[in-house]
Write a protein that holds these residues in place. Structure first.
Motif, short mmCIF file in Angstrom:
data_model
loop_
_atom_site.label_atom_id
_atom_site.label_comp_id
_atom_site.label_asym_id
_atom_site.label_seq_id
_atom_site.Cartn_x
_atom_site.Cartn_y
_atom_site.Cartn_z
N ALA A 225 -2.24 7.37 -0.51
CA ALA A 225 -2.31 5.91 -0.55
C ALA A 225 -3.54 5.44 0.21
N ASP A 226 -4.00 4.24 -0.13
CA ASP A 226 -5.12 3.62 0.57
C ASP A 226 -4.55 2.81 1.73
N ILE A 227 -4.71 3.32 2.94
CA ILE A 227 -4.16 2.65 4.12
C ILE A 227 -5.27 2.11 5.02
N SER A 228 -6.42 1.85 4.46
CA SER A 228 -7.55 1.39 5.28
C SER A 228 -7.22 0.10 6.03
N ALA B 64 -7.66 12.92 6.29
CA ALA B 64 -7.73 11.69 5.51
C ALA B 64 -6.46 11.52 4.71
N ASP C 134 -5.29 0.60 9.53
CA ASP C 134 -5.98 1.38 10.55
C ASP C 134 -5.76 0.78 11.95
N LYS D 175 -4.44 10.84 1.42
CA LYS D 175 -4.72 11.07 0.00
C LYS D 175 -3.72 10.37 -0.91
N GLN E 63 0.83 -1.22 0.00
CA GLN E 63 0.00 0.00 0.00
C GLN E 63 0.86 1.26 0.00
N ILE F 90 1.88 10.40 4.49
CA ILE F 90 0.50 9.97 4.79
C ILE F 90 0.03 10.54 6.12
#
Length: 492
Positions: A475-478, A471, A481, A473, A84, A462
């Motif tokens: 990278a998708d770090i969902s 939030a 969490d 922007k 990610q 990030i």
């Protein structure tokens, strides 16, 4: 004085708050390792950051880059994990180097990474007496074979083992031990009970030995005759390196030059929360020798946002956080030739029947860094300064890599050291944890395992977005969490 040394000397410490945060949005970052430093730096570079409205305090218990950030190998790779953030971070490393002359400031360079298997069980110290001649013979044979096969592609461009010092041999991808044919070949070799003289004869004559695999021609500091197999893990397009200690100090200095970042020496005591459960500050015990207050006095930093970038020490403050420390020993060696060609080498060394040792070797500009497998024999100490270094483990590293390289066996050890890698103890995730916890205003950026140096700029960028935009922007770090893995309200 070199630029990097100058940067280290220019960093100023405080014992008490400077007062610059009063009336401003205050962000406290706990930990002056490479992660915390990159967070501070990218905050100062964020479009919304205004020194008139924002202030940052970095709180560090002992020294900048005192843990793994000062003792890691510094390998960067596009095939690291988690994917990610790896592409982002690898590119940011290049951009930082382009902007600040990383080649000279923190020894940034692209390099080649290989994995090799070698049989060193019959090499003794006596081998070095005639090593110059045997190496010359090996180079000659390697050159002949490489010329003969110059149009043949390398074995593989796909990483065979994506691993690092934190893992053990049985844990590594694709490492199920040798197949039966390999064992039979080596059992036959072992039955000869070859001594130093026999080994030298084998080196020079190639008696009863299959042709050695053809290593890259410029990888000339390895005893080719010992290598049984090798594969490419990446070239200059996908692997690089930095000197982590120099990098961390330089980036912190750049952040502090804005006047919006303070560095305080103090050991965090506890997180403060307000009546509605939001993080409101942090208390700490000053650790600077220059502190003129009462011993064990507690100072307080009020803040709107707090980031714990404490590596394995994160769980000392948040007991429910599933991050632990894995101790890794390492040494740096000055080669007899002064320098060696720029390679990172993951090794699998056969040291006895069914017994293997797997050090990693990273050639730097003026030294070679060598690290071993991690251990959990000693619990995490209170601070990075208290990490126990076992001399025997360091000497063991030198003992075996010396068998593989004449340049190292005739060189000398510069440093013996140990650090703790922050490992996320979650079967479904390799880490790290990046983001806000279930307690508003309290963030975590930790658990990077052996890829903290690689992923520090990406983590910093990030985190700056999370802190100032609300939030991520870039990278998708969902999946990273922190709220998915622990409860930050558990403090006892």
């Amino acid at each position: 004085m070199s630029p990097s040394t100058h940067t280290v000397d220019q960093i100023e410490f405080l014992s008490r708050p400077s007062g610059k945060a009063e009336g401003k949005h205050h962000i406290v970052i706990v930990g002056a390792g490479i992660i915390g430093v990159c967070i501070a730096y990218y905050l100062t570079r964020h479009p919304s950051f205004d020194p008139k409205k924002h202030h940052i305090t970095v709180l560090e218990s002992k020294r900048v880059a005192g843990g793994a950030s000062g003792k890691a190998g510094g390998l960067l790779a596009t095939w690291a994990f988690p994917q990610q953030i790896v592409p982002l971070s690898f590119q940011l490393h290049q951009e930082l180097s382009d902007e600040f002359d990383g080649e000279n400031q923190w020894d940034y360079r692209r390099l080649t990474t290989v994995s090799l298997e070698a049989d060193v069980q019959h090499v003794s110290e006596a081998t070095d007496k005639d090593d110059a001649n045997s190496t010359k013979s090996a180079d000659s044979r390697s050159h002949t074979l490489s010329t003969r096969k110059k149009n043949k592609e390398p074995r593989s461009s796909v990483p065979k083992k994506k691993r690092c010092a934190q893992t053990t041999r049985s844990d590594r991808d694709g490492s199920d031990g040798d197949d039966e044919s390999d064992d039979e070949d080596n059992d036959e070799l072992e039955s000869k009970e070859m001594g130093p003289e026999g080994l030298q004869e084998s080196y020079s004559m190639g008696a009863n030995q299959p042709p050695a695999p053809v290593l890259p021609e410029d990888l000339n500091w390895i005893r080719t005759q010992l290598v049984r197999d090798w594969s490419s893990l990446g070239g200059a397009d996908s692997t690089a390196q930095v000197h982590p200690y120099k990098f961390t100090h330089f980036i912190l200095h750049e952040a502090m030059k804005t006047g919006a970042v303070d560095l305080i020496l103090g050991k965090v005591n506890e997180i403060k929360f307000n009546d509605v459960g939001c993080a409101s500050g942090i208390s700490y015990i000053p650790t600077s020798d220059d502190y003129d207050g009462e011993p064990d006095a507690v100072e307080t930093l009020e803040a709107q946002q707090i980031v714990l970038a404490m590596g394995p020490w994160t769980s000392k403050i948040l007991p429910d956080c599933p991050i632990s420390g894995l101790r890794a020993h390492s040494i740096t060696i000055k080669p007899s030739t002064g320098t060696v060609s720029p390679y990172a080498i993951f090794t699998e060394l056969k040291i006895a029947h069914n017994n293997y040792f797997s050090p990693e070797m990273y050639a730097r500009k003026d030294e070679v860094y060598v690290c071993g497998e991690g251990d959990t024999l000693v619990e995490l100490p209170e601070t990075s300064d208290a990490v126990e270094v076992v001399r025997e483990k360091c000497d063991e590293l030198y003992h075996y890599v010396s068998k593989l390289s004449p340049n190292l066996s005739q060189g000398h050890i510069l440093k013996r050291q140990a650090c703790y890698l922050p490992v996320l103890n979650v079967p479904t995730s390799s880490g790290p944890l990046i983001g806000e916890t279930n307690m508003e205003g309290l963030y975590v950026a930790s658990g990077h395992s052996c890829w903290g140096i690689n992923n520090a700029p990406g983590t910093g960028k990030i985190m700056s977005e999370l802190l100032l935009d609300g939030a991520a922007k870039s990278a998708d770090i969902s999946a990273l969490d922190p709220g998915l893995y622990f409860d930050a309200s558990v403090l006892d």
